[in-house]
Scaffold this motif. Structure first.
Motif, mmCIF file in Angstrom:
data_model
loop_
_atom_site.group_PDB
_atom_site.id
_atom_site.type_symbol
_atom_site.label_atom_id
_atom_site.label_comp_id
_atom_site.label_asym_id
_atom_site.label_seq_id
_atom_site.Cartn_x
_atom_site.Cartn_y
_atom_site.Cartn_z
ATOM 1 N N GLN A 20 0.479 33.629 -1.153
ATOM 2 C CA GLN A 20 -0.643 34.251 -0.451
ATOM 3 C C GLN A 20 -1.024 35.601 -1.069
ATOM 4 O OE1 GLN A 20 2.395 33.877 0.803
ATOM 5 N NE2 GLN A 20 3.070 35.795 1.745
ATOM 6 N N MET A 21 -0.151 36.135 -1.928
ATOM 7 C CA MET A 21 -0.467 37.389 -2.608
ATOM 8 C C MET A 21 -1.520 37.196 -3.697
ATOM 9 S SD MET A 21 3.360 39.005 -2.984
ATOM 10 C CE MET A 21 2.789 40.304 -4.084
ATOM 11 N N MET A 22 -1.752 35.963 -4.095
ATOM 12 C CA MET A 22 -2.716 35.681 -5.153
ATOM 13 C C MET A 22 -4.146 35.906 -4.661
ATOM 14 S SD MET A 22 -3.238 32.077 -7.172
ATOM 15 C CE MET A 22 -3.806 31.317 -5.635
ATOM 16 N N THR A 23 -4.986 36.407 -5.534
ATOM 17 C CA THR A 23 -6.411 36.522 -5.237
ATOM 18 C C THR A 23 -6.979 35.140 -4.946
ATOM 19 O OG1 THR A 23 -6.612 38.434 -6.700
ATOM 20 C CG2 THR A 23 -8.640 37.233 -6.179
ATOM 21 N N GLY A 24 -7.731 35.006 -3.879
ATOM 22 C CA GLY A 24 -8.330 33.725 -3.521
ATOM 23 C C GLY A 24 -9.588 33.443 -4.321
ATOM 24 N N PRO A 25 -10.112 32.207 -4.236
ATOM 25 C CA PRO A 25 -11.280 31.827 -5.049
ATOM 26 C C PRO A 25 -12.538 32.633 -4.731
ATOM 27 C CG PRO A 25 -10.727 30.107 -3.443
ATOM 28 C CD PRO A 25 -9.590 31.077 -3.458
ATOM 29 N N LEU A 26 -12.782 32.928 -3.464
ATOM 30 C CA LEU A 26 -13.990 33.674 -3.111
ATOM 31 C C LEU A 26 -13.874 35.123 -3.565
ATOM 32 C CD1 LEU A 26 -16.690 33.079 -1.698
ATOM 33 C CD2 LEU A 26 -15.677 33.932 0.418
ATOM 34 N N GLN A 27 -12.733 35.711 -3.317
ATOM 35 C CA GLN A 27 -12.502 37.086 -3.749
ATOM 36 C C GLN A 27 -12.491 37.175 -5.274
ATOM 37 O OE1 GLN A 27 -8.842 38.746 -2.341
ATOM 38 N NE2 GLN A 27 -9.450 40.833 -2.759
ATOM 39 N N GLY A 28 -11.942 36.152 -5.914
ATOM 40 C CA GLY A 28 -11.936 36.125 -7.371
ATOM 41 C C GLY A 28 -13.336 36.118 -7.943
ATOM 42 N N GLN A 29 -14.232 35.355 -7.332
ATOM 43 C CA GLN A 29 -15.611 35.329 -7.796
ATOM 44 C C GLN A 29 -16.298 36.682 -7.566
ATOM 45 O OE1 GLN A 29 -15.778 33.129 -10.003
ATOM 46 N NE2 GLN A 29 -17.613 32.045 -9.340
ATOM 47 N N LEU A 30 -15.929 37.369 -6.481
ATOM 48 C CA LEU A 30 -16.462 38.712 -6.256
ATOM 49 C C LEU A 30 -16.026 39.645 -7.392
ATOM 50 C CD1 LEU A 30 -17.915 40.827 -4.470
ATOM 51 C CD2 LEU A 30 -15.717 41.216 -3.336
ATOM 52 N N LEU A 31 -14.746 39.574 -7.777
ATOM 53 C CA LEU A 31 -14.251 40.403 -8.883
ATOM 54 C C LEU A 31 -15.016 40.096 -10.166
ATOM 55 C CD1 LEU A 31 -10.367 40.216 -8.370
ATOM 56 C CD2 LEU A 31 -11.907 42.062 -7.725
ATOM 57 N N ARG A 32 -15.212 38.814 -10.431
ATOM 58 C CA ARG A 32 -15.920 38.404 -11.645
ATOM 59 C C ARG A 32 -17.359 38.918 -11.634
ATOM 60 N NH1 ARG A 32 -19.116 33.933 -12.618
ATOM 61 N NH2 ARG A 32 -19.360 33.358 -14.812
ATOM 62 N N ILE A 71 -11.523 39.230 -13.483
ATOM 63 C CA ILE A 71 -12.114 40.474 -13.987
ATOM 64 C C ILE A 71 -12.451 40.341 -15.464
ATOM 65 C CG2 ILE A 71 -11.664 42.914 -14.473
ATOM 66 C CD1 ILE A 71 -9.881 42.937 -11.943
ATOM 67 N N ALA A 72 -11.514 39.783 -16.238
ATOM 68 C CA ALA A 72 -11.712 39.676 -17.687
ATOM 69 C C ALA A 72 -12.858 38.734 -18.041
ATOM 70 C CB ALA A 72 -10.426 39.216 -18.360
ATOM 71 N N GLU A 73 -13.121 37.739 -17.205
ATOM 72 C CA GLU A 73 -14.247 36.834 -17.458
ATOM 73 C C GLU A 73 -15.581 37.581 -17.418
ATOM 74 O OE1 GLU A 73 -12.624 32.481 -15.898
ATOM 75 O OE2 GLU A 73 -13.857 33.723 -14.559
ATOM 76 N N GLY A 74 -15.617 38.721 -16.736
ATOM 77 C CA GLY A 74 -16.853 39.491 -16.649
ATOM 78 C C GLY A 74 -16.960 40.631 -17.639
ATOM 79 N N LEU A 75 -15.933 40.831 -18.466
ATOM 80 C CA LEU A 75 -15.953 41.937 -19.413
ATOM 81 C C LEU A 75 -16.957 41.689 -20.532
ATOM 82 C CD1 LEU A 75 -12.111 42.550 -19.950
ATOM 83 C CD2 LEU A 75 -13.678 43.971 -18.609
ATOM 84 N N PRO A 76 -17.536 42.746 -21.080
ATOM 85 C CA PRO A 76 -18.328 42.583 -22.300
ATOM 86 C C PRO A 76 -17.403 42.210 -23.458
ATOM 87 C CG PRO A 76 -18.040 44.906 -21.789
ATOM 88 C CD PRO A 76 -17.490 44.150 -20.620
ATOM 89 N N GLU A 77 -17.981 41.871 -24.607
ATOM 90 C CA GLU A 77 -17.192 41.381 -25.737
ATOM 91 C C GLU A 77 -16.126 42.362 -26.190
ATOM 92 O OE1 GLU A 77 -19.500 39.973 -28.982
ATOM 93 O OE2 GLU A 77 -20.508 38.409 -27.816
ATOM 94 N N ASP A 78 -16.392 43.660 -26.082
ATOM 95 C CA ASP A 78 -15.421 44.654 -26.531
ATOM 96 C C ASP A 78 -14.636 45.258 -25.358
ATOM 97 O OD1 ASP A 78 -17.550 45.984 -25.400
ATOM 98 O OD2 ASP A 78 -17.618 47.587 -26.880
#
Length: 212
Positions: free
Chosen positions: A38-50, A75-82
């Motif tokens: 349950q400590m893991m980020t959930g799918p909805l919250q994960g999409q918010l981070l992204r 979070i990393a899925e939303g990072l720019p290339e650098d």
């Protein structure tokens, strides 16, 4: 969570962009191999981070509380290339799951895992952040926030998880852990350097923006 709220939560998940297959696999493995999934980020919250990462486009991002890496990947899925995400986790035993799935996601070059205590590691990170996620030990929130905000760029965004503490922060009588979370929320509300928004998503997410 009451039945009606669970139904709403599931409806929201069903009508949001689905997590990647790697995240689905990580979700399953976390539930199979850890004692507190349950400590893991959930799918909805994960999409918010992204989404927030996509909007902010951070050159450098910071995460406190890696666990098995679900939130890190989001979070990393939303990072720019650098862009680079620095993530901090005190439990070395979880690193093998983290590295396995970060590699599967093709993000090994964008995520740097630091193992140890955040209050020791953060002062030695030689960069300033545009995005930060605080989700480590709840008793350390105030200290972590003080360290993080000193390293944020103007306009940067800080996210803090579990700030509703199962709704107990709204009760008149609060136990010790609940009181600490409540005092942290009060601290953010009184901080003139930031503006903030507390969302009732899952166990509560505080969005904090450093004023320009």
């Amino acid at each position: 969570m009451q039945r009606s709220l669970r139904n709403i939560y599931q409806y929201c998940i069903q009508h949001s962009t689905a997590p990647s297959e790697v995240l689905h696999e990580l979700d399953r493995e976390t539930h199979l191999k850890t004692l507190a999934p349950q400590m893991m980020t959930g799918p909805l919250q994960g999409q918010l981070l992204r989404f927030i990462s996509l909007w902010v486009k951070p050159k450098f991002a910071l995460e406190i509380g890696t666990f098995t890496g679900y939130g890190s990947i989001c979070i990393a899925e939303g990072l720019p290339e650098d862009g680079i995400l620095h993530t901090i986790e005190p439990n070395r035993e979880l690193a093998y799951i983290f590295h396995q799935y970060v590699a599967k996601a093709g993000l090994s070059e964008r995520i740097q895992l630091h193992t140890g205590r955040a209050e020791v590691l953060i002062p030695h990170l030689d960069c300033r952040f545009d995005l930060a996620m605080i989700d480590g030990g709840k008793q350390d929130y105030s200290q972590h926030y003080d360290l993080v905000i000193e390293k944020m760029n103007p306009g940067g965004v800080i996210l803090v998880d579990n700030v509703l503490w199962d709704g107990k922060v709204a009760l008149e009588k609060k136990d010790k852990d609940t009181l600490l979370i409540h005092q942290f929320n009060e601290k953010i509300q009184a901080d003139s350097r930031v503006e903030n928004l507390l969302l009732p998503l899952r166990d509560g997410v505080m969005i904090i923006r450093v004023k320009v």
